[in-house]
Motif scaffolding. Structure first.
Motif, mmCIF file in Angstrom:
data_model
loop_
_atom_site.group_PDB
_atom_site.id
_atom_site.type_symbol
_atom_site.label_atom_id
_atom_site.label_comp_id
_atom_site.label_asym_id
_atom_site.label_seq_id
_atom_site.Cartn_x
_atom_site.Cartn_y
_atom_site.Cartn_z
ATOM 1 N N GLU A 160 0.816 -1.201 0.000
ATOM 2 C CA GLU A 160 0.000 0.000 0.000
ATOM 3 C C GLU A 160 0.862 1.269 0.000
ATOM 4 O O GLU A 160 0.651 2.171 -0.806
ATOM 5 N N LEU A 161 1.868 1.313 0.880
ATOM 6 C CA LEU A 161 2.739 2.500 0.942
ATOM 7 C C LEU A 161 3.607 2.612 -0.306
ATOM 8 O O LEU A 161 3.889 3.717 -0.768
ATOM 9 N N ARG A 163 2.665 1.726 -3.258
ATOM 10 C CA ARG A 163 1.772 2.279 -4.288
ATOM 11 C C ARG A 163 1.507 3.756 -4.044
ATOM 12 O O ARG A 163 1.465 4.548 -4.982
ATOM 13 N N PHE A 164 1.326 4.109 -2.779
ATOM 14 C CA PHE A 164 1.108 5.518 -2.438
ATOM 15 C C PHE A 164 2.285 6.355 -2.943
ATOM 16 O O PHE A 164 2.094 7.377 -3.602
ATOM 17 N N ALA A 165 3.504 5.875 -2.656
ATOM 18 C CA ALA A 165 4.695 6.619 -3.073
ATOM 19 C C ALA A 165 4.735 6.762 -4.594
ATOM 20 O O ALA A 165 5.005 7.844 -5.118
ATOM 21 N N ARG A 166 4.421 5.676 -5.302
ATOM 22 C CA ARG A 166 4.449 5.741 -6.769
ATOM 23 C C ARG A 166 3.402 6.708 -7.297
ATOM 24 O O ARG A 166 3.632 7.415 -8.280
ATOM 25 N N SER A 167 2.230 6.750 -6.624
ATOM 26 C CA SER A 167 1.147 7.598 -7.120
ATOM 27 C C SER A 167 1.451 9.085 -6.945
ATOM 28 O O SER A 167 0.777 9.922 -7.540
ATOM 29 N N THR A 168 2.440 9.415 -6.117
ATOM 30 C CA THR A 168 2.767 10.835 -5.947
ATOM 31 C C THR A 168 3.785 11.299 -6.985
ATOM 32 O O THR A 168 4.022 12.491 -7.123
ATOM 33 N N GLY A 169 4.416 10.347 -7.670
ATOM 34 C CA GLY A 169 5.422 10.703 -8.664
ATOM 35 C C GLY A 169 6.726 11.159 -8.035
ATOM 36 O O GLY A 169 7.575 11.739 -8.699
ATOM 37 N N ALA A 170 6.902 10.906 -6.726
ATOM 38 C CA ALA A 170 8.121 11.336 -6.046
ATOM 39 C C ALA A 170 9.330 10.544 -6.530
ATOM 40 O O ALA A 170 9.193 9.397 -6.961
ATOM 41 N N THR A 174 13.439 10.903 -2.620
ATOM 42 C CA THR A 174 12.413 11.465 -1.742
ATOM 43 C C THR A 174 11.643 10.342 -1.050
ATOM 44 O O THR A 174 11.382 10.393 0.153
ATOM 45 N N THR A 175 11.280 9.321 -1.823
ATOM 46 C CA THR A 175 10.555 8.184 -1.257
ATOM 47 C C THR A 175 11.370 7.512 -0.167
ATOM 48 O O THR A 175 10.859 7.139 0.879
ATOM 49 N N LYS A 178 11.514 9.988 2.993
ATOM 50 C CA LYS A 178 10.260 10.294 3.682
ATOM 51 C C LYS A 178 9.465 9.048 4.058
ATOM 52 O O LYS A 178 8.642 9.101 4.963
ATOM 53 N N ILE A 179 9.685 7.933 3.373
ATOM 54 C CA ILE A 179 8.886 6.746 3.664
ATOM 55 C C ILE A 179 9.739 5.520 3.991
ATOM 56 O O ILE A 179 9.612 4.936 5.056
ATOM 57 N N ALA A 183 10.218 3.951 7.835
ATOM 58 C CA ALA A 183 9.480 2.697 7.975
ATOM 59 C C ALA A 183 10.411 1.549 8.337
ATOM 60 O O ALA A 183 9.995 0.577 8.965
#
Lengths: 268, 255
Positions: A160-161, A163-170, A174-175, A178-179, A183
């Motif tokens: 899930e995270l 996919r979230f990261a990919r959906s922001t285009g970061a 950065t990913t 920040k993630i 994590a």
């Protein structure tokens, strides 16, 4: 749940004592039993000494014990720090590189099966009695749990995270910052803590095999001289050393990941 | 209204060779700008798979998806997504989690402070913004996740069972807020759910999906006035829509 109404330090301390009174009573009982069992069963002093004598004789030899604690502490901390400094980037590289994951990773898992301590005599014979072989042995003991947990940590981000990261285009960087990195910290600390517990074991055994100073050396020499009282004093300082290192790592964990469940459980 | 999302022969097969699983499609459908469409079906019918394909987070085996005139070949960044498990990170507060969406996109959160405040107020979280996710109830977590998914003001929102894990009363409550937010801002919403009532209450259209492989069995226009409160839900028209939908699943042997 709310963190705004924290009880005072004193209240929390007394709370802890009340909650763990059974443990404290058992702890005291254990040493009382030891103290009197030695007398009742008429155990010779060169086999086992009562705790009161350990304290007394240990205090008399305090200068030597403190200096050797420093020596063993230096070996332990150097080996431990070098293990973290090398294991984290290597773990990171393996986690993110398919080639490394298929080559170095299985190799590390195989090496992990080897009891690292078995290398100790070799290192002593190669490098002599000094600081370096001890640091290397502590490093070997600490490196594997840290690197394997780091690989696990950086590979276990939830789908899930991701996919979230990919959906922001970061960007990947950065990913990571920040993630992925925050994590991964809890699992990394599992490795840090496990290594901290084992670090002093490595240092002590390395000193058993070949050294002219340090707590391991001390314990071996006084045992040879039929002085179990001093051996226990040495063990006591070795334990303090291990606890100290573990305490520092636990403190770092609380400061770095106060949000994590394992930390939250132990702080309230 | 104009077409925003166009699905043409969209098919998903997992794996290959003898072990291949035909999960979804082929499906053709168009989604109009500003509509609230529900993908309704039982679990395992491929509705989440379809949502992920629209988001460009899952490859399409066959067919084509067009979003706002562009072919979807990779992750779409101009949409807002709420995943089945929320993407609140435990090391940030509610506010920090909302800012995370902005930071990941290279937007300075300070420049959007007023928007974030307004968003938090619209879901009644303004007093909880400094709380961590674990300090919130499931419903509040989903409200926070909703803010995170739309703080960058996407025109299209993909919501994957956002209320799936909540109790009935909390669901009802959040549905109401979701509806008024949609009526205010009119984004295009693709809403994945397995609740018939929820789909009919919220949507302009309901795509009924049947499983193995997932196919759109029927698309039902829900011609009821907004906002759809308790009065609407107890009307005979509403009940008729529920019945029609149930019939499809019953004929299919799902219920």
């Amino acid at each position: 749940m709310a963190s705004s109404d924290k009880p005072s330090l004193l209240m929390r301390a007394s709370d802890t004592i009340v909650r763990s009174w059974m443990f404290i009573a058992f702890f005291i009982g254990f040493f009382l039993f030891w103290e009197y069992a030695v007398v009742w069963f008429d155990i010779p002093r060169y086999i086992l000494t009562p705790p009161s004598l350990i304290v007394q004789k240990g205090a008399a030899d305090l200068d030597r014990l403190l200096y050797y604690t420093y020596v063993t502490g230096l070996e332990t901390v150097l080996g431990y720090v070098v293990a973290i400094v090398l294991a984290l980037p290597i773990g990171l590289a393996i986690a993110f590189s398919t080639i490394l994951r298929r080559t170095i990773y299985p190799f590390l898992v195989c090496i992990e099966m080897v009891p690292k301590i078995a290398f100790a005599p070799l290192f002593i014979s190669w490098l002599g009695f000094g600081l370096l072989p001890k640091v290397i042995i502590v490093f070997l003991v600490c490196f594997f749990p840290i690197v394997l947990n780091a690989i696990l940590a950086f590979n276990s981000l939830s789908e899930e995270l991701t996919r979230f990261a990919r959906s922001t285009g970061a960007s990947a960087w950065t990913t990571f910052l920040k993630i992925r990195l925050p994590a991964a910290l809890p699992q990394c600390f599992v490795g840090f803590k496990y290594a901290a517990i084992n670090a002093t074991v490595g240092a002590a055994i390395a000193e058993f095999i070949g050294s002219d100073e340090g707590l391991g050396f001390y314990i071996q020499i006084v045992t040879g001289n039929m002085r179990p009282d001093l051996a226990f004093a040495g063990i006591f300082f070795l334990t303090l050393l291990g606890l100290g290192l573990f305490g520092i790592v636990t403190l770092a964990e609380r400061l770095l990941i106060p949000w994590h469940i394992s930390v939250r459980r132990t702080t309230h | 209204m104009s077409t925003l999302i166009d699905l043409a022969g969209v098919t998903k097969v997992f794996g290959s060779g003898a072990g291949a699983v035909h999960a979804f499609g082929p499906v053709d459908m168009t989604i109009e700008d500003g509509e609230f469409i529900s993908l309704l079906g039982p679990s395992g019918c491929g509705k989440s798979t379809l949502m992920l394909m629209i988001a460009g987070l899952l490859g399409i085996t066959k067919g084509e998806i067009t979003l706002a005139g562009r072919n979807v070949t990779g992750p779409q960044t101009d949409i807002g997504i709420m995943f089945q498990d929320n993407t609140l990170v435990p090391w940030r507060t509610v506010r920090g989690n909302i800012d995370l969406q902005l930071e990941m996109r290279g937007i300075d959160p300070a420049s959007r402070e007023d928007d974030v405040e307004e968003l938090l107020r619209s879901v009644h979280l303004e007093d909880f913004q400094e709380r961590f996710p674990h300090e919130l109830s499931g419903g509040m977590q989903q409200r926070a996740a909703f803010c995170q998914a739309m703080v960058h003001k996407p025109k299209t929102m993909l919501l994957d069972e956002p209320l799936g894990k909540l109790d009935a009363m909390t669901r009802e409550n959040i549905r109401k807020d979701l509806q008024s937010l949609w009526m205010q801002k009119r984004p295009t919403v693709v809403f994945v759910t397995h609740s018939i009532e929820e789909a009919i209450q919220l949507s302009t259209r309901v795509a009924v999906i049947t499983p193995r492989p997932g196919r759109i069995e029927r698309i039902i226009d829900i011609d009821l006035p907004f906002p759809r409160d308790f009065d609407v839900k107890s009307s005979p028209e509403f009940t008729a829509y529920v019945r029609e939908t149930q019939e499809i699943f019953r004929n299919y042997g799902v219920i």
